[in-house]
Scaffold this active site. Structure first.
Site: not given
Lengths: 343, 343
Positions: B23, B36, B151
């Site tokens: 990350r 972003r 998920y």
């Protein structure tokens, strides 16, 4: 009394292991849901002597488990120290304020002065014992200091508890001061539980798994050891450090009677490492209870035969709230009809 | 090119370990936040060739790390198979529908037909390589089948993924059919990533830790192995099975180049068990980066010297979004100024 649990903890031979489930008093039982529906909150139930005693005993009546565990919450200690919280549906505990600095730690209560504020739990214990009429032993419990520290710093549940861990790295001495305080309350709290009538205490370190090996030894196990050393002579104790995978040797060295484990370690590994040094509690994956009866029976028997004596049968985690009651019943009955080979 | 990462993976001697952070392209960088802010969602960024390439390269420019990792998401595979999701602020991924039965599994796409729908990732990889000008190697990645299964069954994040595990116990054969499909897409997806220009692939099994030993071997590692065996000859691969504490022997047996670990195992234990059988990646607790410079330096150096050669320095988890940039920089610089003793 059905002394199976006490006998195993006292090192006696038994014909089968005792069985109980973490969170056995709760949503899996329709009787519990009926009581809970009549009250405004989980916390109200914890503080209601009559109802808390009632739901504690329900699984003994309904499932025939070999022990009762006091219906309560690990967060009663932070609350008694000065941090209020609410249990929010689908979210879990949410604290109205958190520990942010040295001054906040100053303000936290400690020792018996804080523990005496949790008098409703001692009342519940006495009421349970009146109604239980010595049918099965009663287990008291608390959260371990590290786990309570996590909630007191984070203010709510978290996968990583990174705020709590950040504080640890930034303020190790202040962290220890808070852990000292929590420990002092916990010793007084468990001592009062024992004086009120619990036969066994279990310490839940639910968030052991977010700390590495050295940090967990320093900030986790140090305080669990201090609690165990501070309890009345002869106290039967179970330690559940969930996720402390690299600290097994240190767990074995703790002055407790039993160690509880989740399903991440095999029975073979645990018995090889631990031998007869500790009673072992666990460790069925709670999801097995969602399975068909033959799956539940096979997986339960596999664990029963792998552990043999010196074992308390339990799940590796609190029973999930949506577990079918029939699955829970089948698990309990499988254990109760099991017999060790004679020696 | 700075070949440190490739050299270590290829078994070459290097003067120091390479360093990158999981990350690293993300909120720790003000440059990332600026990009972003101009877009409506994380998913829009993932699918924007220009911007995804830009944020991939930012940490190379800003922090001087020894590798870039493609800016993307592990859930692009479930989406390509037919399950749409959104990333909700403070909640994480939320799927618009989940797998509930056999028919749902029938409907899921598989193999290259699904993988070709993720063409935007292959475009991003080509664009990154154009701009990276061979400065550092590029890492591609995917989620492991078990983690994606979690998920797809649960529909969102969870501490226990009990819905996914329930399905496993209730419908083991259907579970395997879904894992087969995910695996077929993953092999095609990683192969296309390699053809598009990544030098290394990393497989993230973020939820390995919710399965017990036997279940993880059966439903987790089986499929990781099949992916590794299905990749082009000579592919450099890193496997990160987070929390698979009781499957270390099985991880060592996987046909991958490197294993990545969190901070729950000590360097001593890992090097003793693994030796030179695999390159080891990890394993600093990301919370160390919240600490003072001297704490960061001491803890980083301890790991560097404990692992010695055959090591890729990294955190034991993705860098936390609120980590101070100075802490990250100090970590990277500590590694970059370190030198192994000459032999």
């Amino acid at each position: 009394m059905n002394r199976l649990l006490l006998d195993v903890l006292d090192g006696q031979q038994t014909e089968r292991p005792p069985v109980w489930l973490m969170r056995q008093a709760g949503r899996i039982l329709p009787q519990y849901r009926a009581v809970r529906a009549g009250l405004s909150s989980f916390k109200e139930l914890v503080k209601n002597t009559d109802k808390a005693a009632e739901v504690t005993i329900q699984p003994v009546d309904e499932l025939g488990v070999d022990a009762a565990i006091v219906f309560s919450d690990i967060l009663v200690i932070p609350e008694a120290m000065g941090l209020d919280y609410e249990l929010v549906k689908n979210t879990g505990p949410v604290f109205s304020r958190v520990i942010e600095n040295e001054k906040d730690i100053d303000q936290m209560g400690e020792g018996d002065a804080a523990a005496e504020k949790i008098d409703y739990v001692y009342d519940v214990i006495q009421e349970i014992n009146k109604r239980l009429e010595n049918r099965v032993p009663l287990i008291g419990f608390c959260g371990a200091p590290w786990t309570l520290f996590c909630y007191m710093l984070e203010g709510h549940g978290s996968k990583t508890f990174s705020k709590a861990r950040r504080f640890l790295y930034q303020h190790p001495e202040q962290s220890k001061r808070l852990l000292d305080k929590i420990t002092s309350v916990t010793i007084a709290y468990l001592t009062r539980q024992i004086q009120s009538g619990v036969d066994v205490v279990q310490i839940f370190d639910s968030w052991a798994g977010v700390l590495g090996h050295e940090k967990y030894n320093e900030f986790g196990l140090t305080y669990i050891r201090r609690i165990l050393e501070g309890l009345p002579e002869g106290t039967r104790s179970i330690v559940f450090s969930k996720g402390a995978y690299s600290s097994l040797d240190q767990l074995i060295d703790l002055p407790c009677t039993a160690l509880s484990f989740d399903w991440m370690r095999t029975a073979k590994e645990l018995t090889q490492k631990i031998g007869h040094k500790k009673v072992i509690q666990g460790n069925l994956d709670p999801c097995v209870l969602y399975g068909a009866p033959e799956v539940i029976e096979a997986e339960t028997k596999q664990i029963l035969s792998a552990f043999d004596r010196g074992h308390i049968m339990n799940l590796g985690h609190g029973v999930y709230p949506d577990t079918p009651l029939e699955g829970v019943r089948h698990f309990v009955n499988t254990v109760k009809s099991y017999r060790y080979d004679s020696i």
